[in-house]
Scaffold this motif. Sequence first.
Motif, short mmCIF file in Angstrom:
data_model
loop_
_atom_site.label_atom_id
_atom_site.label_comp_id
_atom_site.label_asym_id
_atom_site.label_seq_id
_atom_site.Cartn_x
_atom_site.Cartn_y
_atom_site.Cartn_z
N ARG A 143 90.79 -54.78 -73.51
CA ARG A 143 91.42 -56.08 -73.77
C ARG A 143 91.20 -57.00 -72.58
NH1 ARG A 143 95.90 -56.58 -77.02
NH2 ARG A 143 95.38 -58.74 -76.65
N ASN A 144 91.28 -58.29 -72.81
CA ASN A 144 91.17 -59.26 -71.72
C ASN A 144 92.45 -59.35 -70.92
OD1 ASN A 144 88.56 -59.93 -72.21
ND2 ASN A 144 89.04 -61.68 -73.49
N HIS A 145 93.50 -58.68 -71.38
CA HIS A 145 94.76 -58.71 -70.62
C HIS A 145 94.60 -57.89 -69.35
CE1 HIS A 145 98.90 -58.81 -69.50
NE2 HIS A 145 98.90 -57.50 -69.42
N ALA A 150 86.02 -61.25 -75.56
CA ALA A 150 86.43 -62.56 -76.06
C ALA A 150 86.75 -63.49 -74.90
CB ALA A 150 87.64 -62.40 -76.97
N ASP A 151 87.24 -64.68 -75.23
CA ASP A 151 87.60 -65.64 -74.20
C ASP A 151 88.62 -65.06 -73.23
OD1 ASP A 151 85.97 -67.56 -75.34
OD2 ASP A 151 87.56 -68.29 -76.65
N THR A 152 88.59 -65.59 -72.01
CA THR A 152 89.56 -65.14 -71.02
C THR A 152 90.94 -65.68 -71.39
OG1 THR A 152 89.10 -67.02 -69.60
CG2 THR A 152 87.88 -64.99 -69.16
N ILE A 153 91.96 -64.98 -70.94
CA ILE A 153 93.33 -65.42 -71.16
C ILE A 153 94.01 -65.62 -69.81
CG2 ILE A 153 93.50 -64.34 -73.43
CD1 ILE A 153 94.98 -62.01 -72.14
N PHE A 154 95.23 -66.07 -69.84
CA PHE A 154 95.95 -66.42 -68.62
C PHE A 154 95.96 -65.31 -67.58
CE2 PHE A 154 99.94 -66.57 -66.19
CZ PHE A 154 99.74 -67.76 -65.52
N SER A 155 96.09 -64.06 -68.01
CA SER A 155 96.20 -62.96 -67.04
C SER A 155 94.86 -62.55 -66.43
CB SER A 155 96.85 -61.75 -67.71
OG SER A 155 95.99 -61.20 -68.68
N THR A 156 93.75 -62.98 -67.02
CA THR A 156 92.44 -62.60 -66.50
C THR A 156 92.20 -63.28 -65.15
OG1 THR A 156 91.60 -62.44 -68.76
CG2 THR A 156 89.96 -62.52 -67.01
N TYR A 168 92.53 -53.66 -66.52
CA TYR A 168 92.57 -54.23 -67.86
C TYR A 168 93.22 -53.22 -68.80
CZ TYR A 168 89.43 -57.80 -66.19
OH TYR A 168 88.89 -58.85 -65.50
#
Length: 170
Positions: free
Chosen positions: A144-146, A2-8, A154
């Motif tokens: 996960r993207n986290h 999915a879309d990247t998040i802040f931690s990526t 990850y």
Amino acid sequence: MADTIFSTPVYPAEAARVAASRRILVTQDNGLPGAERLLTQFKDQGGPLLVLSPRSVGQRFEEMLGESLGKAQVGTRLYVCGDEAFLWQVRALARQAGLLDEEIEMFRSGARRRLYCVHCSTLQDIGEVDSSVCTGCGVRLMVRNHFSRRLGAYAGVCLDPNDPRGEGCA
């Protein structure tokens, strides 16, 4: 994924043009396009440059890197080029040696990355996949993207809590 998040993590395309008393380039392989670009840039800027690669120094890589980072003076900048698992491994060594995040630049080249199983704490290397089977506990994991900067990995969580080991799959 999915879309990247802040931690990526987001990796720059080229090195910042910042003055340095010394530059250390750590590359997973000297033939990487990113490493070649950095070498050209640094030669144009002049100044002391140390290049280290596990392929060129072999088993003594971590020892030599630790020695170089331990002797680093104020103004030293570290540039790391390789796949994501390599980048974060070298970053951890640099942080242990006392370098600040602002003194470290990382350039991703390659698909390998690290996955942390939240169920058994196993770290394993994976490619660009959305799911994997944990090598520690056998649970099917969704990647996960986290991204944990502390672990350089990850997060992998159970893909199907009703069938964690995939026994129902054909």
